[in-house]
Every structure is written in C-alpha cells, then in structure tokens.
Write a protein that holds these residues in place. Sequence first.
Motif, PDB file in Angstrom:
ATOM      1  N   GLN A 389      59.075  57.870  48.054  1.00 55.58           N
ATOM      2  CA  GLN A 389      58.048  58.178  47.057  1.00 55.58           C
ATOM      3  C   GLN A 389      57.659  59.648  47.088  1.00 55.58           C
ATOM      4  OE1 GLN A 389      54.852  55.475  47.880  1.00 55.58           O
ATOM      5  NE2 GLN A 389      56.024  53.655  47.306  1.00 55.58           N
ATOM      6  N   ALA A 390      57.678  60.243  48.272  1.00 55.49           N
ATOM      7  CA  ALA A 390      57.322  61.660  48.365  1.00 55.49           C
ATOM      8  C   ALA A 390      58.354  62.549  47.685  1.00 55.49           C
ATOM      9  CB  ALA A 390      57.181  62.065  49.830  1.00 55.49           C
ATOM     10  N   ARG A 391      59.578  62.042  47.516  1.00 55.23           N
ATOM     11  CA  ARG A 391      60.646  62.862  46.935  1.00 55.23           C
ATOM     12  C   ARG A 391      61.053  62.395  45.542  1.00 55.23           C
ATOM     13  NH1 ARG A 391      64.001  65.987  49.557  1.00 55.23           N
ATOM     14  NH2 ARG A 391      65.818  65.100  48.470  1.00 55.23           N
ATOM     15  N   HIS A 392      60.527  61.244  45.098  1.00 61.28           N
ATOM     16  CA  HIS A 392      60.993  60.700  43.825  1.00 61.28           C
ATOM     17  C   HIS A 392      59.830  60.440  42.880  1.00 61.28           C
ATOM     18  CE1 HIS A 392      64.470  59.950  46.424  1.00 61.28           C
ATOM     19  NE2 HIS A 392      65.190  59.865  45.329  1.00 61.28           N
ATOM     20  N   ASP A 393      60.139  60.517  41.609  1.00 67.44           N
ATOM     21  CA  ASP A 393      59.179  60.248  40.560  1.00 67.44           C
ATOM     22  C   ASP A 393      58.968  58.737  40.442  1.00 67.44           C
ATOM     23  OD1 ASP A 393      57.609  60.721  38.135  1.00 67.44           O
ATOM     24  OD2 ASP A 393      59.343  59.880  37.098  1.00 67.44           O
TER      25      ASP A 393
END
Length: 826
Positions: A389-393
């Motif tokens: 989640q920290a790296r993806h939309d």
Amino acid sequence: MANHVVDQRSMRFPGVGALSRRDPTPREREAQPSGLTPDETGLAYAQSAIALAVNLSLGLLVAWIVAAANPSWSVIAWSAVLLGVTGVRLLVAVAYRRADEARRTAAVWHRLLVLGAAAAGLTWGSAVPLFLPALAVEQQLVVLMILAGLGVGAIPALASVPLAYVGFALAMILPVAVALAVSDQPELRSLTIAVPVYGAAMLAMARNLRARSRAMVTLVERNRALVRDLTAANEAGHAANEHLLREVERRAATETALVASEERLRDFVETAADWFFELDAQLRVSFASPRYEALLGVPAGGILGREQCALIESAGTRVGGLEAYRDDLLARRPHRRQVSFLPARAVDPVVVELAGKPIRDAAGAFVGFRGTGRDLSESHRLAARLAHQARHDALTALLNRPAFEARLSELLVSPHRLPTTLLYLDLDQFKVVNDTCGHAAGDELLRQVAAVLRARARGGDLVARIGGDEFAVILERCEVNEAVRRAEDLRRAIEDNRFVWGGMGFTVGASIGVVPVDPALGGLTHVMRAADAACYAAKDHGRNRVQVYHPEDEEVLRVHAGMRWVARIEHALDHGRLRLWAQPIVALDGRPESGLHFEVLLRMMDDDGQIVPPGMFLPAAERYGLATRLDRWVVRNVLPMLRRGTDTCDRISCCAVNLSGHSLADEDFLRSIVDACRDPTLASEKLCFEITETAAISNLTHAERFLLALKSYGVRFALDDFGSGLSSFAYLKSLPVDFLKIDGMFVKDMAEDPVDLAMVRAIHDMGAVVGKETIAEFVENDAIRAALEKIGVHYAQGYGIGRPRPIADFLATEADCPASRAVVNG
C-alpha cells in the motif's frame, strides 16, 4: 500470673513485696551487712510503723504512771526524749519507704535502723533508775512489766535484723540491771538475777523468730523465682505458640498464593497469544501449551516426547530458518529465531518466532530448554500489505507517486545508465465523465485506463498513477523514437477503450509528454517539470496527442514560462503582493442605483513594485491549480467591505467578484462562503459572483450546486463571457443567474459590424425572455454606448465607462458620485 502472685505476697507482707520484686544484684548484696539481705532490712522497716506506735503508747503510759506518783521535770524530759527518738525513727522509716529500690540497698539504712533501736532501748532502760525509786512497789512492778513486754514486743519488729534487736535489748536491759543491783530495796535487788535470764530468753526468742523470718524471706524469694520462671516459661510458650500460629498462617497463605499463582499461570498459558514449551536434554518436547499443538496441526497430547525440529519439518513444506534454530539448540545457547513453513493446502506460509534459554540443575548440568513461541504470520502479511500500500495506488493498484519518483531518482543517479524514457499521460475529457456521471464513474474509468497501461507494459516497464487523472510510464532500455511509438500505441489503446456508464458512452483521449531520462536535464524536479511541460504542450496542440520534449520548442518554452509564473504567484500569495482593483458598471436605461456597482479585479505586484497585468499570471494560475487560492484571497478581502453598518457597505449596491471553474468544484471553498453568509452582519445580497460561460458548462453539476447553495442567502450571479460557447442558450435555463455579461468580442465592434450588433441584440432579447439583466463588456466609446442604449442593454462596463484602478481610490472617488452616470476615463 506473675503479677497476681506478687500482689498476693505484697498484701501478706506489707513493705516486703515492694522491696522483693527483683533479686538483689551482687553490688546490692555487698552493700548490706554480713548475713543480711535487702529483704530482711526492709522487713524491719515494714514493721516499724506499728512498733513505733506501740512504743510511743507505752511511753506515754509510763510517763502518766510516774507523773501521778511523783511529778517532776525529769518525767517531762524523759517523755520528750522518747518522743524525739520515736519521731526520728518514724521519719527514717518514711524516708525508706519513699526511696527507690536502688537507694534502699544502701548500708546506711541498716545503720540508721540499728542506731534508732539502740537509742530507743537506752531511753526505755533509763526510765528504771530515773523513776523506779520514787514509785510504790505496785507501780514499780507495772513499770517493769511494761519494760518486759516492750522487750518481748520488739522481737517481731527487730528480729529480722539481729544487731538492731541486740542493740535495743542491751541498751534497755543494762541500765535496768544496774539500777536493780544498786537499789536499796531488797525486792528490787532480788529481781537482778532475773534480768540475765530475761535477756537470754529474749535473745533466744529473737533468734528463733529471725530464723523463721529468714525462712519466710527465702520462701518469698523462691516463690518469686518460681513465679518468674513460670511467667518466663508461660511467655516463652505463648511466644512459641504465636510463632507456630504465625508459621501455620504463613504457610497457609503461601499455599493459597501458590494455588492462585498456578491457576493464574494456567490461565495465562491457555489464553496467551504466544505459546510456551519445554524441551528435555534430548531436545524432545516435555511441555507445550495447546496453542502450539494447534499451530503445528498435532492432536492434543501428540506433541509430547517428540523432537521439536522434526515436528516443525513434519508440519509443512518449504521450511526456512530451521537449520539456524537447530544449531542454537545443539549449542545449548539462548536464542531467538524465525522459522517458516508452508502447511498443506495453505496459500501463505506460517512464520513463527521461537525464543528459548537453556535450563540447568543445581550442579550446573544441562537438563533442557524453556522457551516461548509467537505466530508472526499475520504480522508478516500485514507488513507486506502495508509495504504494498505504501508503494501502490489504492484505486488502480499501480505504483504511486512516491514509489515512481524513488525509482526515477535511482535511474537519474545510476552510474550504469541505459537509454530510458519517461511518458507523462494526462487524460482528456476525464472531468466531463466525472461531472456528468459522478465520482464512481470516474474511478471506474481510471481503473480501466490503468488496466490498459498494465496490459501493454513490457516486463521491465514501470507504470504509475501520479495524480488524479495523470499517469506515468518509465520505459527502461528504450530510446526516444521507440518511446514515441509506444506512446502512440498507448494513446490509441486508451482512445479505443470506449467508456460506457449508465447507458452513456464516452471516448476518452490522452495527452502524452515524452521526455528522455537524462541527468543533463537536472534532477527529479526538472525531469518532471519537463514531462509536465511536454504534456501541456500536447493539450495546447489539440489534446489526445503525443508531444516530445525539446528544450528549444516554443510551445514548451511557453509552458515553462507558465510554470515559472506558479512560483511568482505563490510568492505573491505568501508575501502580500496581491492587490484589489475595481472597475465601475453603470446603468444605461436611466434607472437610479442605490449605490456603487463595480467589478473587483485582481492585480499582482512584481519585485520592483510594478503592477503585473492579469493576463500574464491568471492563465498559469488556472492551468496549475492556483486559481482557487487566488479566489479565496479575493473573497477574504472583499467580504469585510460588505459588513452592515459601515460607510463602505452603505455606498455599495453590487460588488462583482470573478470565480474560476476550479473554485466551483471545491467543496471547502463553497462551505467557507456559506459559513460567511450565515453571519447576519454580512450584506450578502450585495455580493455577486461572475462565472464564465465555459467554466459553468464544463462544471455544470458543480455550478448548479454552487449557485443554488448561495442563492438562498441573496447572493447574485452573473454569467460572464456569455455568447462565446455554442451551447449558451441550451444551458441558460438550468443556471439561476441574475445577469448575462455579453462577451466583449461581440461588443467592441458592434458599432461597425452588423453581425456583432445582431449577436448583442439576440443575447439581450434572450435574456429578456428568461428574465435576466444584461451587462455589456468592452464598452470603449460613446458610439458603442449609444448602440447599447438603443438595444436596451441594462448595464455597461469598459474603458469608455471607467478604467480599473485601486479599489481604495475607487471607493474614495466615487463616494459623492452617482453610479448611474458615466465615469471619466482614468
């Protein structure tokens, strides 16, 4: 019990009990005369009160007998001496009774007792030679009998102290013996022989009585010792009983605490999220909590006696970290290790943390391990989800902007660079879909575009969503020419993906900027700025096209210039370099106005204090999302002029403020204006917002909601640049505006161009049909004004009416001027 015995003894032997409450010390015994104890001296003093009373009574009797036979001064003198001796002895006895136990042991009390007894005996003995010759025989016999009885009576009082009794007896008998021996009366002389016999008998009686008194004292002492021993034994027994009782209570409490502790520990073991285990010296499980058995999938009780590492190996496949854990066990060292395995028919592996320490007996020999386990599977899954989640939309599952920028930054500083190109995509007509069909439709469109980009990405490509409807693709090992080809392919794929929602179909395009990822452009910020500029250039060239970034490209340079204006606008907002100006709007039909009618205009000051025309910075503000910030600033500075009861508010009839299309869709902006209008001190009916026709049509849903929310507070609205759009009349009915501002491109040449004149007349007539008043812009001369008055247009605004100037100057100059008359060009 001890106190009870002592009290009885004290009652039977007054004075003795008080002196015999404790054993004499060696020093006290040395202070007494040989053969005496403090109790024997005390016994003599204890009897002194009665003895002295008898002694004094008998003395008075003798004095009365003698005085009756032969009164003389000698009787008085003898009586005085007897009284004095008796008084002194009484005072000594009283002093002895009042002295503390330590002082009673002094030898002086013994000496005073002996001297007092001798003095009393001598006084009584002197009575015979002094008074006996003058008395009759009968009287002489009475006196002698008194003396004999006195000697006998002195035995119980003084027998406990032999020297005192001997002193008393000798002092009394010797004068009597001498007086009888020398008497001229034969009868008295015959009594001389009886005196020694009497004395011997008295001494024998005294000796016998002293022996008995000593036996009594000894008995008292033994009784006291016995009482003391019994008391000590009783106290010791009581203390022992109390100690035993306390020990029993302590052990009972300890046992209760142990039971409670065991129950508490059992509850902890059974309910704890972690599990507990013990291994024996052969590393076999000797104890395990139920949670451990459930985790390994072993039936209840089936885990005991089995080697722990073998249990884990049998629990699943793809076991990891077990070798390091086994090495720790074999080395018998404390440890904390993570071990993972994949259970049968499971998708995700089980990750456990095992921590333990070796157990040794009293001799230091190794007897096993005691440890805990923790299931970290959910934590690992949560960490993986959070990392994703920290790296993806969240909406499209593509990489987000931080992850995208991190990778782009790595490529810019990589020492082993390969040809890399950045594609920057901005969807065209996305706002139409979002406003027409709602946010749910917009979200679905974004997901479909993301799927198209993901489907056409190569293995090494990085696709990201970096904004609302903005996407980016990093093409590694890709030259610019190849990147342009792939960008065209993506653009066509997005265009061919016809979006359908609620029975409505939309064709969505994409403007794509292509930028080589080259450190020569600068860092991350410069590369992104170049991509943004190329994308906007593609939009300006007609949208739905691909634009390659070239630093010398005129369109790119223009976009770059717009970006530089962003920094200048933000600087002006932060440092107070914005100014309000005003331009009058006057009535053309001769109607009187209740006050000033004007439009508020925004100006900016540069670093040299010069006014920057709005055409230079407002387009950049619209393009780069700063228009709403400017609108907020304007409204915040206009509203104070419309506070009821102020001179400024009283002079104003209508104050028009321009709003951008972005502000119409900003819920926070609308909420702030509604909150301000709820204040009864605000003359909201004098406020008029001007909205361009293009902005209203592009944001029709938001525009309708904005207008309806503020109309209830009396706010008026003007549709600016009316006539510039092809659908003006179609949307006119749905927008509750009060004024139509005729687009200046029709007004400025209407005096010479009949087509423009006809357009102005048509717009005014349409406004009259729907009940809207008209305002003509760009009225620059009297001919245009006259033509407008002939058509019946209600208001005029332009350089021919009045030039814009600072609002403070405008309000001050117009204070005494009717707003309806023409204003001299300024």
